[in-house]
Design a protein around this motif. Structure first.
Motif, PDB file in Angstrom:
ATOM      1  N   MET A   1       0.844  -1.189   0.000  1.00 59.58           N
ATOM      2  CA  MET A   1       0.000   0.000   0.000  1.00 59.58           C
ATOM      3  C   MET A   1       0.885   1.247   0.000  1.00 59.58           C
ATOM      4  SD  MET A   1      -2.997  -1.191  -0.056  1.00 59.58           S
ATOM      5  CE  MET A   1      -3.935   0.312   0.276  1.00 59.58           C
ATOM      6  N   GLY A   2       0.389   2.294  -0.630  1.00 63.67           N
ATOM      7  CA  GLY A   2       1.218   3.492  -0.727  1.00 63.67           C
ATOM      8  C   GLY A   2       2.125   3.372  -1.937  1.00 63.67           C
ATOM      9  N   LYS A   3       2.930   4.376  -2.160  1.00 64.20           N
ATOM     10  CA  LYS A   3       3.896   4.372  -3.257  1.00 64.20           C
ATOM     11  C   LYS A   3       3.228   4.209  -4.620  1.00 64.20           C
ATOM     12  CE  LYS A   3       7.854   2.980  -0.510  1.00 64.20           C
ATOM     13  NZ  LYS A   3       8.229   4.410  -0.351  1.00 64.20           N
ATOM     14  N   GLU A   4       2.025   4.791  -4.749  1.00 63.20           N
ATOM     15  CA  GLU A   4       1.300   4.634  -6.011  1.00 63.20           C
ATOM     16  C   GLU A   4       2.007   5.340  -7.160  1.00 63.20           C
ATOM     17  OE1 GLU A   4      -0.312   5.456  -3.215  1.00 63.20           O
ATOM     18  OE2 GLU A   4      -1.824   3.903  -2.906  1.00 63.20           O
ATOM     19  N   VAL A   5       2.607   6.501  -6.864  1.00 63.88           N
ATOM     20  CA  VAL A   5       3.278   7.224  -7.947  1.00 63.88           C
ATOM     21  C   VAL A   5       4.448   6.411  -8.489  1.00 63.88           C
ATOM     22  CG1 VAL A   5       4.504   9.347  -8.576  1.00 63.88           C
ATOM     23  CG2 VAL A   5       2.549   9.455  -7.016  1.00 63.88           C
ATOM     24  N   GLU A   6       5.232   5.826  -7.566  1.00 66.32           N
ATOM     25  CA  GLU A   6       6.374   5.020  -8.015  1.00 66.32           C
ATOM     26  C   GLU A   6       5.907   3.787  -8.786  1.00 66.32           C
ATOM     27  OE1 GLU A   6       7.926   6.614  -3.964  1.00 66.32           O
ATOM     28  OE2 GLU A   6       6.007   6.387  -5.027  1.00 66.32           O
ATOM     29  N   ARG A   7       4.826   3.166  -8.308  1.00 64.40           N
ATOM     30  CA  ARG A   7       4.307   1.978  -8.973  1.00 64.40           C
ATOM     31  C   ARG A   7       3.844   2.318 -10.385  1.00 64.40           C
ATOM     32  NH1 ARG A   7      -0.736  -0.520  -6.166  1.00 64.40           N
ATOM     33  NH2 ARG A   7       0.292   0.518  -4.417  1.00 64.40           N
ATOM     34  N   ALA A   8       3.181   3.479 -10.512  1.00 60.33           N
ATOM     35  CA  ALA A   8       2.720   3.912 -11.827  1.00 60.33           C
ATOM     36  C   ALA A   8       3.917   4.152 -12.743  1.00 60.33           C
ATOM     37  CB  ALA A   8       1.887   5.185 -11.688  1.00 60.33           C
ATOM     38  N   GLN A   9       4.915   4.829 -12.223  1.00 61.49           N
ATOM     39  CA  GLN A   9       6.101   5.122 -13.033  1.00 61.49           C
ATOM     40  C   GLN A   9       6.772   3.837 -13.487  1.00 61.49           C
ATOM     41  OE1 GLN A   9       7.203   8.524 -13.861  1.00 61.49           O
ATOM     42  NE2 GLN A   9       7.950   7.047 -15.372  1.00 61.49           N
ATOM     43  N   GLN A  10       6.875   2.899 -12.588  1.00 67.62           N
ATOM     44  CA  GLN A  10       7.511   1.623 -12.931  1.00 67.62           C
ATOM     45  C   GLN A  10       6.726   0.911 -14.036  1.00 67.62           C
ATOM     46  OE1 GLN A  10       7.436  -1.364  -9.766  1.00 67.62           O
ATOM     47  NE2 GLN A  10       9.453  -2.088 -10.369  1.00 67.62           N
ATOM     48  N   ALA A  11       5.416   0.902 -13.915  1.00 62.58           N
ATOM     49  CA  ALA A  11       4.587   0.247 -14.924  1.00 62.58           C
ATOM     50  C   ALA A  11       4.792   0.886 -16.289  1.00 62.58           C
ATOM     51  CB  ALA A  11       3.105   0.334 -14.523  1.00 62.58           C
ATOM     52  N   ILE A  12       4.850   2.201 -16.316  1.00 58.45           N
ATOM     53  CA  ILE A  12       5.003   2.912 -17.589  1.00 58.45           C
ATOM     54  C   ILE A  12       6.387   2.660 -18.181  1.00 58.45           C
ATOM     55  CG2 ILE A  12       5.195   5.238 -18.567  1.00 58.45           C
ATOM     56  CD1 ILE A  12       2.915   5.887 -16.363  1.00 58.45           C
ATOM     57  N   ASP A  13       7.410   2.705 -17.335  1.00 61.48           N
ATOM     58  CA  ASP A  13       8.765   2.443 -17.837  1.00 61.48           C
ATOM     59  C   ASP A  13       8.826   1.065 -18.499  1.00 61.48           C
ATOM     60  OD1 ASP A  13      10.520   4.057 -15.032  1.00 61.48           O
ATOM     61  OD2 ASP A  13       9.549   4.876 -16.827  1.00 61.48           O
ATOM     62  N   LEU A  14       8.274   0.068 -17.832  1.00 61.42           N
ATOM     63  CA  LEU A  14       8.315  -1.293 -18.369  1.00 61.42           C
ATOM     64  C   LEU A  14       7.461  -1.435 -19.625  1.00 61.42           C
ATOM     65  CD1 LEU A  14       8.002  -3.211 -14.975  1.00 61.42           C
ATOM     66  CD2 LEU A  14       9.984  -3.288 -16.522  1.00 61.42           C
ATOM     67  N   ALA A  15       6.389  -0.658 -19.710  1.00 65.21           N
ATOM     68  CA  ALA A  15       5.433  -0.837 -20.812  1.00 65.21           C
ATOM     69  C   ALA A  15       5.949  -0.335 -22.151  1.00 65.21           C
ATOM     70  CB  ALA A  15       4.103  -0.154 -20.471  1.00 65.21           C
ATOM     71  N   HIS A  16       7.100   0.310 -22.151  1.00 67.16           N
ATOM     72  CA  HIS A  16       7.653   0.752 -23.433  1.00 67.16           C
ATOM     73  C   HIS A  16       8.019  -0.447 -24.301  1.00 67.16           C
ATOM     74  CE1 HIS A  16       8.068   4.710 -21.462  1.00 67.16           C
ATOM     75  NE2 HIS A  16       7.958   5.163 -22.692  1.00 67.16           N
ATOM     76  N   SER A  17       8.427  -1.523 -23.655  1.00 63.62           N
ATOM     77  CA  SER A  17       8.868  -2.668 -24.452  1.00 63.62           C
ATOM     78  C   SER A  17       8.412  -4.014 -23.899  1.00 63.62           C
ATOM     79  CB  SER A  17      10.398  -2.663 -24.575  1.00 63.62           C
ATOM     80  OG  SER A  17      10.975  -2.491 -23.295  1.00 63.62           O
ATOM     81  N   ASN A  18       7.467  -3.986 -22.984  1.00 66.08           N
ATOM     82  CA  ASN A  18       6.913  -5.227 -22.439  1.00 66.08           C
ATOM     83  C   ASN A  18       5.398  -5.113 -22.371  1.00 66.08           C
ATOM     84  OD1 ASN A  18       9.465  -6.653 -21.219  1.00 66.08           O
ATOM     85  ND2 ASN A  18       9.577  -4.525 -20.512  1.00 66.08           N
ATOM     86  N   ALA A  19       4.733  -6.250 -22.342  1.00 69.35           N
ATOM     87  CA  ALA A  19       3.290  -6.260 -22.080  1.00 69.35           C
ATOM     88  C   ALA A  19       3.118  -6.235 -20.567  1.00 69.35           C
ATOM     89  CB  ALA A  19       2.654  -7.509 -22.674  1.00 69.35           C
ATOM     90  N   VAL A  20       2.590  -5.129 -20.066  1.00 70.15           N
ATOM     91  CA  VAL A  20       2.479  -4.930 -18.619  1.00 70.15           C
ATOM     92  C   VAL A  20       1.013  -4.906 -18.218  1.00 70.15           C
ATOM     93  CG1 VAL A  20       2.940  -3.320 -16.713  1.00 70.15           C
ATOM     94  CG2 VAL A  20       4.628  -3.612 -18.562  1.00 70.15           C
ATOM     95  N   ALA A  21       0.695  -5.598 -17.134  1.00 74.32           N
ATOM     96  CA  ALA A  21      -0.640  -5.524 -16.543  1.00 74.32           C
ATOM     97  C   ALA A  21      -0.485  -5.007 -15.118  1.00 74.32           C
ATOM     98  CB  ALA A  21      -1.307  -6.897 -16.541  1.00 74.32           C
ATOM     99  N   ILE A  22      -1.139  -3.893 -14.825  1.00 77.55           N
ATOM    100  CA  ILE A  22      -1.149  -3.395 -13.447  1.00 77.55           C
ATOM    101  C   ILE A  22      -2.566  -3.565 -12.941  1.00 77.55           C
ATOM    102  CG2 ILE A  22      -1.358  -0.971 -14.246  1.00 77.55           C
ATOM    103  CD1 ILE A  22       0.259  -0.224 -11.663  1.00 77.55           C
ATOM    104  N   VAL A  23      -2.696  -4.267 -11.811  1.00 81.14           N
ATOM    105  CA  VAL A  23      -4.019  -4.678 -11.356  1.00 81.14           C
ATOM    106  C   VAL A  23      -4.425  -3.966 -10.080  1.00 81.14           C
ATOM    107  CG1 VAL A  23      -3.695  -6.953 -12.421  1.00 81.14           C
ATOM    108  CG2 VAL A  23      -3.257  -6.672  -9.980  1.00 81.14           C
ATOM    109  N   SER A  24      -5.711  -3.687  -9.979  1.00 80.09           N
ATOM    110  CA  SER A  24      -6.326  -3.144  -8.775  1.00 80.09           C
ATOM    111  C   SER A  24      -7.468  -4.057  -8.384  1.00 80.09           C
ATOM    112  CB  SER A  24      -6.929  -1.751  -9.037  1.00 80.09           C
ATOM    113  OG  SER A  24      -5.955  -0.764  -9.216  1.00 80.09           O
ATOM    114  N   GLY A  25      -7.846  -4.005  -7.108  1.00 77.97           N
ATOM    115  CA  GLY A  25      -9.083  -4.656  -6.735  1.00 77.97           C
ATOM    116  C   GLY A  25     -10.251  -3.854  -7.259  1.00 77.97           C
ATOM    117  N   GLY A  26     -11.415  -4.461  -7.333  1.00 71.17           N
ATOM    118  CA  GLY A  26     -12.601  -3.745  -7.768  1.00 71.17           C
ATOM    119  C   GLY A  26     -12.476  -3.268  -9.203  1.00 71.17           C
TER     120      GLY A  26
END
Lengths: 266, 266
Positions: free
Chosen positions: A68-93
């Protein structure tokens, strides 16, 4: 269909970013589309609580378990990886309801990157919790979070007052957390300005998950059970027309009539 | 888990009633739980639009295709059959949001019957439509129907005014129908009392279905596209904080920030 359009200049085999709502958590409430996209992902990012039910599907993938927390860093990480990988970032609900969709897209827009993005909807807590108690919403309703981490409490109070004042059912997300035990009392006070003591209130903890607990009470009686409200809880406060739903001697939930009774006899 | 508890005196092999939300309609957005219960049903009741995608699953079942209207009769029929059959009555979206859940439970309660009932949540139109345009909701939001068949227009107007006044995104269901073409203009007028001309507005028609159409505009410019609004449309009017989401030169949708930008730099 269901896939977002690639920008016209995108190269094949470029990365992608799926922002996925997993619903209440159990596999049988996750959409097939979500499961398919997760199955095709190189990276899956999310909280352990929501990743664990996916386990067999995650075999062989890069799984990043976040806290929990660190949402900005998690978002940044997902975007960095998504330049050349298929990335899925999941939330509940649903990821677009107090989930990761907004922060991921904000960070993405700010970065100027052009990435293939798909937001996959899920069953949000309001509807998962409501389904366990009959039909408490039925028509018009509002969704308000009592967490004042990102929204000032005075703004939350204005919103609560406005929605209670027009007698529609209100779903409270994040009704209580460490360090914020009083916001639930504040919400109840606003409700009581407009709604009678007999207004039904439901406390649904872990909706459609293990250790699910459902309590149906009223504005008058909620004080005696409000200690069960925690961060895994969705609270539904009925509107002006809402009433307790009974079957025989059992309290089954809450019904908020749609209005057919004004026009039809049944 | 997920199943409702039988009343303690129920006999085995008694009937059952499942009230199911099918989401936007496509098979890959229907929960596995919903599909499992439909597969086990003797009777399946619903509109043709939502039954058609289920076709292979309905083979050999008693399928009752209903038309719009006659909800009270449809509910009564479902309850009558559910005394001794496994009945599934299906709605689009979530059955507890402008679906069949409330009328079925009202009629059931009024009948005094004791039947095993399960409400299965689905992805409601607010979240399906939102997913096609990024993250227009993100946090607090309201859902209001512009259909005044069952709710007086003055009540709808009070609700619209209240939710727009506190600057949260608003999802309009049933934004326009035959005989009620003016309610959308009324809603826009209430929005304009509180929200600026640049406030984003999305018109999402047939979200996640064939012939999907997505239009992103603003309160200032919606007049030129509002003729596309019909009964298959969900309209999302942004809140005070909402803005257009762009990727390069493309308008992708709407972002309503959660508030991280007040606390973090990114």
């Amino acid at each position: 269909m269901g896939e977002s359009l690639l920008p016209s200049h995108a190269e094949p085999n470029k990365g992608s970013l799926a922002i996925i709502g997993l619903g209440p958590g159990r596999r049988d409430y996750i959409t097939p589309r979500a499961l398919k996209v997760i199955a095709g992902a190189d990276y899956v990012i999310g909280n352990a609580q929501y990743l664990d039910p996916l386990e067999p599907l995650l075999s062989g993938k890069n799984v990043i378990r976040s806290s929990m927390g660190k949402e900005v860093e998690r978002a940044q990480q997902a975007i960095d990886l998504a330049h050349s990988n298929a990335v899925a970032i999941v939330s509940g609900g649903d990821a677009g309801v107090y989930g990761m969709a907004s922060i991921v897209l904000e960070v993405l827009e700010h970065s100027g990157s052009e990435i293939d993005v798909e937001v996959i909807p899920g069953v949000t807590a309001a509807n998962a919790a409501a389904s366990r108690i009959g039909s408490p919403l039925s028509g018009d309703f509002a969704v308000i979070s009592l967490s004042d981490l990102l929204t000032p409490l005075e703004v939350i109070e204005q919103r609560l007052d406005a929605v209670f004042s027009v007698g529609i059912p209100v779903v409270l997300y994040n009704p209580k957390s460490r360090g914020r035990p009083h916001n639930f009392d504040i919400a109840l006070a606003h409700a009581r300005r407009y709604l009678g003591a007999e207004t039904p209130v439901a406390i649904v903890r872990n909706a459609l998950r293990e250790e699910e607990e459902v309590t149906v009470t009223t504005l008058a009686n909620v004080e005696s059970v409000k200690n069960t409200v925690d961060m895994h809880t969705t609270v539904i406060i009925g509107g002006k027309e809402s009433r307790i739903w009974r079957m025989g001697n059992d309290v089954k939930g809450i019904i908020t009539p749609r209005g057919y009774h004004h026009k039809y006899v049944y």
